[in-house]
Motif scaffolding. Sequence first.
Motif, PDB file in Angstrom:
ATOM      1  N   ALA A   7       0.220   0.462  -9.195  1.00 16.22           N
ATOM      2  CA  ALA A   7       1.102   0.226  -8.061  1.00 16.22           C
ATOM      3  C   ALA A   7       2.341   1.102  -8.185  1.00 16.22           C
ATOM      4  CB  ALA A   7       1.512  -1.246  -8.013  1.00 16.22           C
ATOM      5  N   THR A  30       0.044  -1.202  -3.651  1.00 15.28           N
ATOM      6  CA  THR A  30      -1.111  -2.100  -3.740  1.00 15.28           C
ATOM      7  C   THR A  30      -0.928  -3.394  -2.951  1.00 15.28           C
ATOM      8  OG1 THR A  30      -0.235  -2.999  -5.799  1.00 15.28           O
ATOM      9  CG2 THR A  30      -1.861  -1.211  -5.981  1.00 15.28           C
ATOM     10  N   ASP A  31       0.259  -3.612  -2.376  1.00 12.69           N
ATOM     11  CA  ASP A  31       0.459  -4.782  -1.517  1.00 12.69           C
ATOM     12  C   ASP A  31      -0.454  -4.685  -0.310  1.00 12.69           C
ATOM     13  OD1 ASP A  31       2.519  -5.851  -3.052  1.00 12.69           O
ATOM     14  OD2 ASP A  31       4.125  -5.109  -1.746  1.00 12.69           O
ATOM     15  N   THR A  32      -0.954  -5.816   0.148  1.00 17.31           N
ATOM     16  CA  THR A  32      -1.647  -5.817   1.434  1.00 17.31           C
ATOM     17  C   THR A  32      -0.576  -5.788   2.526  1.00 17.31           C
ATOM     18  OG1 THR A  32      -1.660  -8.222   1.617  1.00 17.31           O
ATOM     19  CG2 THR A  32      -3.583  -7.181   0.537  1.00 17.31           C
ATOM     20  N   THR A  72      -4.295  -2.206   2.367  1.00 15.69           N
ATOM     21  CA  THR A  72      -3.164  -2.056   1.455  1.00 15.69           C
ATOM     22  C   THR A  72      -2.151  -1.115   2.099  1.00 15.69           C
ATOM     23  OG1 THR A  72      -4.056  -0.130   0.288  1.00 15.69           O
ATOM     24  CG2 THR A  72      -4.643  -2.325  -0.584  1.00 15.69           C
TER      25      THR A  72
END
Length: 97
Positions: A7, A30-32, A72
């Motif tokens: 990330a 990497t966050d949605t 993402t």
Amino acid sequence: MTAAPPATEIPVQALFDGDFLSFLVVIESTDTITEACDKVAFGVVGRRIPARPDTDYVMHTEDGSALPGELTVAQAGIEPDDFIRVGFADTRGHLEL
């Protein structure tokens, strides 16, 4: 098997619909989209914008279409210093402006 890319922090300028201030939010590659929306809403909803229990948030593009929540941040092509808009989703899944 290849490991997922690490990330990376992505600072963006964010505006929650109905608010009068945009502000810096750090999201991760990497966050949605759903997680990124939550990070934006955390700084606004219940402070300057009244909460709407049981209502989801959506991030939308310049043309007003909502980005799928399962993408993402990296897949959506969001980069450092981008401007993003987040708002409440209505019951039909469309953005309320």
